[in-house]
Design a protein around this motif. Sequence first.
Motif, mmCIF file in Angstrom:
data_model
loop_
_atom_site.group_PDB
_atom_site.id
_atom_site.type_symbol
_atom_site.label_atom_id
_atom_site.label_comp_id
_atom_site.label_asym_id
_atom_site.label_seq_id
_atom_site.Cartn_x
_atom_site.Cartn_y
_atom_site.Cartn_z
ATOM 1 N N ALA A 102 14.615 74.841 64.798
ATOM 2 C CA ALA A 102 13.843 75.672 63.877
ATOM 3 C C ALA A 102 14.546 77.014 63.724
ATOM 4 O O ALA A 102 14.707 77.764 64.698
ATOM 5 C CB ALA A 102 12.421 75.865 64.403
ATOM 6 N N TRP A 103 14.967 77.336 62.502
ATOM 7 C CA TRP A 103 15.700 78.570 62.231
ATOM 8 C C TRP A 103 14.743 79.694 61.854
ATOM 9 O O TRP A 103 13.747 79.479 61.169
ATOM 10 C CB TRP A 103 16.702 78.351 61.100
ATOM 11 N N ASN A 123 5.473 81.934 59.144
ATOM 12 C CA ASN A 123 4.610 80.813 59.499
ATOM 13 C C ASN A 123 5.353 79.487 59.558
ATOM 14 O O ASN A 123 4.889 78.547 60.201
ATOM 15 C CB ASN A 123 3.449 80.706 58.503
ATOM 16 N N GLN A 124 6.470 79.379 58.855
ATOM 17 C CA GLN A 124 7.237 78.149 58.888
ATOM 18 C C GLN A 124 8.709 78.485 59.049
ATOM 19 O O GLN A 124 9.151 79.564 58.649
ATOM 20 C CB GLN A 124 7.017 77.331 57.614
ATOM 21 N N PRO A 125 9.488 77.581 59.637
ATOM 22 C CA PRO A 125 10.907 77.875 59.859
ATOM 23 C C PRO A 125 11.674 77.940 58.548
ATOM 24 O O PRO A 125 11.259 77.403 57.522
ATOM 25 C CB PRO A 125 11.372 76.706 60.733
ATOM 26 N N GLU A 126 12.825 78.610 58.604
ATOM 27 C CA GLU A 126 13.675 78.752 57.428
ATOM 28 C C GLU A 126 14.641 77.576 57.342
ATOM 29 O O GLU A 126 14.961 76.931 58.338
ATOM 30 C CB GLU A 126 14.470 80.063 57.500
ATOM 31 N N THR A 162 5.486 89.611 61.591
ATOM 32 C CA THR A 162 6.553 89.901 60.638
ATOM 33 C C THR A 162 5.943 90.153 59.275
ATOM 34 O O THR A 162 5.171 89.334 58.769
ATOM 35 C CB THR A 162 7.540 88.719 60.551
ATOM 36 N N GLY A 163 6.270 91.286 58.679
ATOM 37 C CA GLY A 163 5.836 91.577 57.330
ATOM 38 C C GLY A 163 6.839 91.046 56.324
ATOM 39 O O GLY A 163 8.041 90.978 56.597
ATOM 40 N N GLU A 164 6.344 90.672 55.149
ATOM 41 C CA GLU A 164 7.201 90.133 54.104
ATOM 42 C C GLU A 164 6.825 90.769 52.769
ATOM 43 O O GLU A 164 5.658 90.766 52.375
ATOM 44 C CB GLU A 164 7.085 88.614 54.002
#
Length: 446
Positions: A102-103, A123-126, A162-164
Motif C-alpha cells: 500500500a503506497w 483513506n485509501q492507498p495511492e 492528513t488534509g487535502e
Amino acid sequence: MTACAIEGGTAGAATAADPGPETAGPGPDGPGEAEETGGRGGPGGVGEPVGAGEAGGAGGRAPGAPHAPGAPTAPDVLTLTADGAYGARLTAAPVPPGGQRAWYPERWTLDGPEPYAVPLPLNQPEEPDAQVVPLADGRVLIRRRVADRQMFSLLYPTGPATGELALGAVECEGMVLLPPSPDGRSVYGLTAGDHSSLLWLVAGGSFGPELVAEVPGHCSGGVWLDRAGRMLALDRRPAGGGPVKAVAVDLERNGEVTPLLQIAPASDDRLLLADPDSGLLLIRSNAPGHDRLGWGVLGSCLPVRFPECLRPADGAVTPFAVQPGQMLMPESCAVALRVDGPAGSWVGIWRPQGRRLHQFAAPEGWSAGAGFWTRDGVLHLPYATPSTPCGVALLDAPGDEEPPPEPGGTADGGHGTEPSAAAAPPAVCKPVPLGQAPLHRVASTD
C-alpha cells in the motif's frame, strides 16, 4: 497537437481545513545516530572512496537507467525542493505475509537540526504511478491519474490526520511533473505530443491548473535556468523529426522559445543541470560521435568540453546537484553525480577545474540521485533504512590539484585531462550559442 482540456475545480475547493501548525516532530532516529555510526560521512561507508569492485557495498538501489530531469519518478524516489529544505516521495508500509503493498505520500523535513519524515496517508492507498512534488511551505502536491484525467491536490499534515486541498484536473492521458520551481510555490506539468507540447501550471496559480505555453515539437526534460522560476529549459525534437536540441522557454513572455544548445547541426544536445549562480551547464550530447557528458558555461562562446573522466568504464554517470553560490567561478563548482554500474549505484564528485572523478560509497538506503549541496561544499545525501527511516549523510567535497601537463602530450593524453570540443565533428555551429537565449536581457530588466 496534444489534446488536453482543463476541468472544474479551483484552488478554493478543499476537502479539509486549511493547514494548521504541524504537530509531527523528529522521530527517535535522526542524523545524530547516523553520525555516530558513520562519522562525518554517515553510514554505509560514505566518505570512503570506492572502486569498481567495491561498488556492491554502496547501498542505494539496483542498477538501472539513470533518472532524467522531468522523467516520471518511480515510487520511493525522493524529490527535493530547489533549496533542499523539503522532500517528498511515495513509500509503502511493510507488507504482511500474503498482503499487498500500500503506497502513501511522505514528506521529509531536511532543514532543521534533525531530519524527520511525516506520513501523509489518506483513506485509501495511492497508485504507484502517482507523482509527488514538495513545496517550500511544507505542503506536497500529488498528481493522480484517474481514467483519462490528471487530478491534482495539495496534501499537508493537520494534527494526526492528513488534509487535502483539491486543485482541479486536466483531461489528458499522460503528464509528467517537472522539477520543483525555484520560487518554491509553483509546480509545472508537461504533456508531450508528436507536433506540440503543452506546459501547465498545476500548482501556484489562482484558478487551479492553467495552460501557460504551447511549445512546437515533442519536449522532455526540464531544467530551471534562473532562481525566479521564469526561464525553463526543455529538450525539444522538431515536429517533423530531427535532432533534439535544448531550448529556453520564457514563462513571462507567453512561452517564448529561444535556442539554447546547438553543438553540431545533427547532434542531440540535451541539458541535464544548470546552476544559476555560476552559469555552469551539464550537457549530454552525441556530438563527439556517441553520447558523452559535457560541460559549458551559460553565455560563453567557448566550446563544450567532454571530460574523459566522466565516462568511467564501469558505470554510467548522471549529474544531480551542483554546488551553489560560486559566482563567476563555474570551474570551481563541485558537481555530484550518480554512478550506475553492474553492482549498484554510488556517488561521484567532480569539478571542471580538477578533471578528476572522485567516487564514494553511497549511504545504505540512499534514494539514488537525490541530494543537495551547501554553499561551502558539503553534499547532503538523504537515505532511509529500517533503523533510520529518515536520515541525511554528509560528504565533504574533496579538493583537487591541477594535474601537471605532460611533456609533449596532447589535450586527450589519457592521463585525466579532458579533450576539448575539437574532438567533435569539425562542421559545427557556434558550439554553445547560449548568448542567444534571453538570459542576459532578463538580468538587465529585473
